[in-house]
Design an enzyme around this catalytic site. Sequence first.
Site, PDB file in Angstrom:
ATOM      1  N   GLU A  30      -5.140   6.936   0.018  1.00 15.55           N
ATOM      2  CA  GLU A  30      -5.832   6.814   0.908  1.00 15.55           C
ATOM      3  C   GLU A  30      -4.806   6.548   2.397  1.00 15.55           C
ATOM      4  O   GLU A  30      -5.114   6.862   2.782  1.00 15.55           O
ATOM      5  CB  GLU A  30      -6.436   5.337   1.140  1.00 15.55           C
ATOM      6  CG  GLU A  30      -6.794   4.555   1.993  1.00 15.55           C
ATOM      7  CD  GLU A  30      -7.031   3.410   1.217  1.00 15.55           C
ATOM      8  OE1 GLU A  30      -7.832   2.212   2.316  1.00 15.55           O
ATOM      9  OE2 GLU A  30      -7.303   2.615   0.540  1.00 15.55           O
TER      10      GLU A  30
ATOM     11  N   LYS B  86     -15.571  -5.399  -7.050  1.00 10.82           N
ATOM     12  CA  LYS B  86     -17.154  -5.510  -7.335  1.00 10.82           C
ATOM     13  C   LYS B  86     -17.763  -4.879  -8.571  1.00 10.82           C
ATOM     14  O   LYS B  86     -18.433  -5.138  -9.268  1.00 10.82           O
ATOM     15  CB  LYS B  86     -18.158  -4.917  -6.335  1.00 10.82           C
ATOM     16  CG  LYS B  86     -17.824  -5.851  -4.832  1.00 10.82           C
ATOM     17  CD  LYS B  86     -18.570  -5.349  -3.480  1.00 10.82           C
ATOM     18  CE  LYS B  86     -17.535  -6.159  -2.343  1.00 10.82           C
ATOM     19  NZ  LYS B  86     -16.464  -5.384  -2.116  1.00 10.82           N
TER      20      LYS B  86
ATOM     21  N   ASP C 139     -12.030   4.827  -2.803  1.00  6.99           N
ATOM     22  CA  ASP C 139     -12.689   3.699  -3.724  1.00  6.99           C
ATOM     23  C   ASP C 139     -13.664   3.743  -4.405  1.00  6.99           C
ATOM     24  O   ASP C 139     -14.003   3.171  -5.383  1.00  6.99           O
ATOM     25  CB  ASP C 139     -13.701   2.814  -1.981  1.00  6.99           C
ATOM     26  CG  ASP C 139     -12.618   2.471  -1.651  1.00  6.99           C
ATOM     27  OD1 ASP C 139     -11.399   1.958  -0.904  1.00  6.99           O
ATOM     28  OD2 ASP C 139     -12.749   3.028   0.395  1.00  6.99           O
TER      29      ASP C 139
ATOM     30  N   ASP D  85       0.937  -0.965  -0.194  1.00  4.18           N
ATOM     31  CA  ASP D  85       0.055   0.110   0.250  1.00  4.18           C
ATOM     32  C   ASP D  85       0.754   1.013  -0.234  1.00  4.18           C
ATOM     33  O   ASP D  85       0.441   2.248  -0.421  1.00  4.18           O
ATOM     34  CB  ASP D  85      -1.163  -0.076   1.367  1.00  4.18           C
ATOM     35  CG  ASP D  85      -1.892  -1.166   1.636  1.00  4.18           C
ATOM     36  OD1 ASP D  85      -3.199  -0.866   0.866  1.00  4.18           O
ATOM     37  OD2 ASP D  85      -0.933  -2.766   1.521  1.00  4.18           O
TER      38      ASP D  85
ATOM     39  N   THR E  11      -7.070  -4.691   0.667  1.00  5.68           N
ATOM     40  CA  THR E  11      -5.726  -5.250   1.260  1.00  5.68           C
ATOM     41  C   THR E  11      -5.807  -6.317   2.170  1.00  5.68           C
ATOM     42  O   THR E  11      -5.373  -6.990   2.503  1.00  5.68           O
ATOM     43  CB  THR E  11      -5.376  -3.828   2.050  1.00  5.68           C
ATOM     44  OG1 THR E  11      -4.789  -2.560   1.253  1.00  5.68           O
ATOM     45  CG2 THR E  11      -3.965  -4.116   2.823  1.00  5.68           C
TER      46      THR E  11
ATOM     47  N   ASP F  99      -6.508   5.277  -4.725  1.00 14.19           N
ATOM     48  CA  ASP F  99      -6.339   3.978  -4.175  1.00 14.19           C
ATOM     49  C   ASP F  99      -5.262   3.354  -4.187  1.00 14.19           C
ATOM     50  O   ASP F  99      -5.350   2.071  -5.715  1.00 14.19           O
ATOM     51  CB  ASP F  99      -7.962   3.551  -3.448  1.00 14.19           C
ATOM     52  CG  ASP F  99      -7.878   1.808  -2.642  1.00 14.19           C
ATOM     53  OD1 ASP F  99      -6.146   1.724  -2.204  1.00 14.19           O
ATOM     54  OD2 ASP F  99      -8.913   1.957  -2.191  1.00 14.19           O
TER      55      ASP F  99
ATOM     56  N   GLY G  60     -13.488  -5.787  -1.914  1.00 11.41           N
ATOM     57  CA  GLY G  60     -12.876  -4.696  -3.098  1.00 11.41           C
ATOM     58  C   GLY G  60     -13.588  -4.191  -3.740  1.00 11.41           C
ATOM     59  O   GLY G  60     -14.301  -4.236  -3.897  1.00 11.41           O
TER      60      GLY G  60
ATOM     61  N   ASP H 229      -6.923  -1.331  -3.475  1.00  8.88           N
ATOM     62  CA  ASP H 229      -7.702  -1.736  -2.908  1.00  8.88           C
ATOM     63  C   ASP H 229      -8.002  -3.420  -2.928  1.00  8.88           C
ATOM     64  O   ASP H 229      -7.596  -3.729  -3.311  1.00  8.88           O
ATOM     65  CB  ASP H 229      -9.250  -1.168  -4.069  1.00  8.88           C
ATOM     66  CG  ASP H 229     -10.616  -1.701  -3.186  1.00  8.88           C
ATOM     67  OD1 ASP H 229     -10.136  -0.964  -2.377  1.00  8.88           O
ATOM     68  OD2 ASP H 229     -11.278  -1.983  -4.572  1.00  8.88           O
TER      69      ASP H 229
ATOM     70  N   THR I  77     -19.477  -7.179   0.459  1.00  7.67           N
ATOM     71  CA  THR I  77     -18.556  -7.345   0.906  1.00  7.67           C
ATOM     72  C   THR I  77     -18.161  -9.294   1.690  1.00  7.67           C
ATOM     73  O   THR I  77     -19.171  -9.716   2.102  1.00  7.67           O
ATOM     74  CB  THR I  77     -18.641  -6.144   2.119  1.00  7.67           C
ATOM     75  OG1 THR I  77     -17.456  -6.682   2.755  1.00  7.67           O
ATOM     76  CG2 THR I  77     -19.945  -7.256   3.227  1.00  7.67           C
TER      77      THR I  77
ATOM     78  N   HIS J 167     -16.658  -7.609   5.813  1.00  5.50           N
ATOM     79  CA  HIS J 167     -16.900  -5.998   6.510  1.00  5.50           C
ATOM     80  C   HIS J 167     -18.882  -5.963   6.246  1.00  5.50           C
ATOM     81  O   HIS J 167     -19.548  -4.842   6.918  1.00  5.50           O
ATOM     82  CB  HIS J 167     -17.002  -5.401   6.074  1.00  5.50           C
ATOM     83  CG  HIS J 167     -15.309  -5.206   6.117  1.00  5.50           C
ATOM     84  ND1 HIS J 167     -14.712  -5.314   4.972  1.00  5.50           N
ATOM     85  CD2 HIS J 167     -14.958  -4.284   6.852  1.00  5.50           C
ATOM     86  CE1 HIS J 167     -13.307  -4.755   5.254  1.00  5.50           C
ATOM     87  NE2 HIS J 167     -13.423  -4.167   6.467  1.00  5.50           N
TER      88      HIS J 167
END
Length: 313
Positions: A76, A228, A251, A53, A122, A117, A224, A120, A199, A202
């Site tokens: 980010e 998607k 994002d 990152d 991680t 980002d 990510g 995306d 997700t 999350h």
Amino acid sequence: MASSPAPLVLRLLAASASVSRRAGSIIRDISTRKDKGVVLKGGRSDDPQTEADRTAQRCIITSLKHQFPAVTIIGEEDIDSSVDADLLHTDVDEEILKQTLPEKLQVDAKDVVVWVDPLDGTSEFTAGFWDNVTVLIGIAVQGHAACGVIHQPFFGMSPDNPDPSTPVGRTCWGINGVGSFGFTYNAPSNVDRLSIASTRTHSTGLVKDTITALNPTEQVNVGGAGCKVLMLLEGRADVYAFASPGTSKWDTCAGQAMLEAVGGSLTDIAGRHYDYSASAVLKNKRGVLASFNKDHSRLVGLVPESVKTALTD
């Protein structure tokens, strides 16, 4: 007579596409290390940051700042983004420079913001879900998502080619008002399909309530935002629904521009567009709802009012 230079936003997109590939190479290299330099941002186990990152962001911001010093660039990762000569990349994507930029995007640097980002997905990167990982560079013009780059560092990996250090990767890009490129859309055989990408790690009560209300025929959980959006663009899913304040402008800016460039939509959960200006709130506090080849307004109408009320600024 010498030809005039390409418009700023077109040159910026051409540079962004090229530097995303360099960032992807950095990510692949670090993926082979046993120690990936993982730290937890804010001490949160669900928000890791790796050396990939950090180095990818330094590369992207160093390179774009060098070429476009007057443009606002927001990344980010909260790291030192001073110029690093070793990471400087100044190549451009010549194919992008051949495009004709819509007049509304031919603006000065003060009207442009770049959202970065560098990696995306991680959590997926650290867990080895390589196909979920993307590099995202979104370009906003006067607060609106205008252009986007989604680079997949590990595209092309397979059981026959499992080595993440093998040169692979794919760069997709789009210009709102022109189109999106670098991928192939395959229409689903079942026109009544409603496939939702959501997700992987999350999920919350609001996320579950929203998906239930949308009543999908299938649900795919991946990591990510970039992954998607690409699922929608390629026809592997129809809707990206995330009723949570868990994403940020870096994002979604690239993906929104690319979806809108081909007639898709990306809004908050209540159907409102986000502001991508430099002064915008970083978090997408009202969640994300994206769709392609579906009636977006109808989908917004299916989201429970209790969810929309819970997700406010």
